[in-house]
Design a protein around this motif. Structure first.
Motif, PDB file in Angstrom:
ATOM      1  N   ARG A  83      26.262  27.086  79.977  1.00  0.00           N
ATOM      2  CA  ARG A  83      25.776  27.346  78.655  1.00  0.00           C
ATOM      3  C   ARG A  83      25.150  28.824  78.873  1.00  0.00           C
ATOM      4  N   LEU A  84      25.993  29.795  78.969  1.00  0.00           N
ATOM      5  CA  LEU A  84      25.322  30.879  79.366  1.00  0.00           C
ATOM      6  C   LEU A  84      25.104  32.144  78.408  1.00  0.00           C
ATOM      7  N   GLY A  85      25.318  31.596  77.028  1.00  0.00           N
ATOM      8  CA  GLY A  85      25.226  32.311  75.711  1.00  0.00           C
ATOM      9  C   GLY A  85      26.637  32.913  75.390  1.00  0.00           C
ATOM     10  N   GLU A  86      26.473  33.872  74.849  1.00  0.00           N
ATOM     11  CA  GLU A  86      27.782  34.478  73.823  1.00  0.00           C
ATOM     12  C   GLU A  86      28.985  34.284  74.655  1.00  0.00           C
ATOM     13  N   LYS A  87      28.904  34.731  75.902  1.00  0.00           N
ATOM     14  CA  LYS A  87      30.077  34.878  76.663  1.00  0.00           C
ATOM     15  C   LYS A  87      30.791  33.609  77.107  1.00  0.00           C
ATOM     16  N   THR A  88      30.038  32.664  76.948  1.00  0.00           N
ATOM     17  CA  THR A  88      30.871  31.163  77.142  1.00  0.00           C
ATOM     18  C   THR A  88      30.738  30.519  75.767  1.00  0.00           C
ATOM     19  N   GLY A  89      30.354  30.812  74.823  1.00  0.00           N
ATOM     20  CA  GLY A  89      30.217  30.186  73.278  1.00  0.00           C
ATOM     21  C   GLY A  89      29.093  29.329  73.027  1.00  0.00           C
ATOM     22  N   ALA A  90      28.182  29.231  74.142  1.00  0.00           N
ATOM     23  CA  ALA A  90      27.011  28.502  73.824  1.00  0.00           C
ATOM     24  C   ALA A  90      25.804  28.730  74.839  1.00  0.00           C
ATOM     25  N   GLY A  91      25.009  28.714  74.301  1.00  0.00           N
ATOM     26  CA  GLY A  91      23.641  28.922  75.163  1.00  0.00           C
ATOM     27  C   GLY A  91      22.416  28.070  74.531  1.00  0.00           C
ATOM     28  N   TYR A  92      21.386  28.755  74.076  1.00  0.00           N
ATOM     29  CA  TYR A  92      20.676  28.237  73.203  1.00  0.00           C
ATOM     30  C   TYR A  92      21.187  27.987  71.788  1.00  0.00           C
ATOM     31  N   TYR A  93      22.143  28.668  71.404  1.00  0.00           N
ATOM     32  CA  TYR A  93      22.907  28.562  70.177  1.00  0.00           C
ATOM     33  C   TYR A  93      24.385  28.245  70.480  1.00  0.00           C
ATOM     34  N   LYS A  94      24.946  27.951  69.447  1.00  0.00           N
ATOM     35  CA  LYS A  94      26.749  27.820  69.616  1.00  0.00           C
ATOM     36  C   LYS A  94      27.098  29.150  68.837  1.00  0.00           C
ATOM     37  N   HIS A  95      27.895  29.886  69.661  1.00  0.00           N
ATOM     38  CA  HIS A  95      28.804  31.117  69.349  1.00  0.00           C
ATOM     39  C   HIS A  95      30.181  30.732  68.918  1.00  0.00           C
ATOM     40  N   VAL A  96      30.595  31.189  67.825  1.00  0.00           N
ATOM     41  CA  VAL A  96      32.094  31.149  67.229  1.00  0.00           C
ATOM     42  C   VAL A  96      32.641  32.739  67.347  1.00  0.00           C
ATOM     43  N   ASN A  97      33.606  32.625  68.148  1.00  0.00           N
ATOM     44  CA  ASN A  97      34.260  34.071  68.384  1.00  0.00           C
ATOM     45  C   ASN A  97      35.129  34.184  67.169  1.00  0.00           C
TER      46      ASN A  97
END
Length: 97
Positions: A83-97
């Motif tokens: 869970r590396l952040g934006e670049k993997t779609g999740a870190g502390y948050y979930k990121h939708v591309n």
């Protein structure tokens, strides 16, 4: 410039990890920092930078200044989970591309 940014970000991230490890909601910490006038909170910023990058630069700074370190283990755990952040779609948050 990179060193300066990392040196400034490290205490911000370390203090945020301390607060979260002591029961404060990370998302609330981010909201408070936004209300304070920061462009984004430390957890959102970590996701933007990349938690792998945060882990790497944090290790360098904590080795140089061990008395300033707060070894929470949160970033290490997220990196282990990929869970590396934006670049993997999740870190502390979930990121939708």
């Amino acid at each position: 410039v990179g060193f300066l940014v990392n040196r400034a970000f490290y205490p911000y991230q370390t203090a945020a990890a301390f607060l979260a490890c002591n029961g404060l909601d990370p998302y609330r910490v981010d909201k408070v920092m936004l209300a304070f006038g920061m462009a984004m909170g430390p957890f959102r910023l970590g996701d933007l930078v990349g938690l792998d990058v945060s882990l790497y630069t944090g290790a360098i700074i904590s080795n140089a200044y061990p008395r300033l370190a707060y070894p929470s283990g949160v970033v290490e755990k997220l990196v282990q989970l990929k869970r590396l952040g934006e670049k993997t779609g999740a870190g502390y948050y979930k990121h939708v591309n």
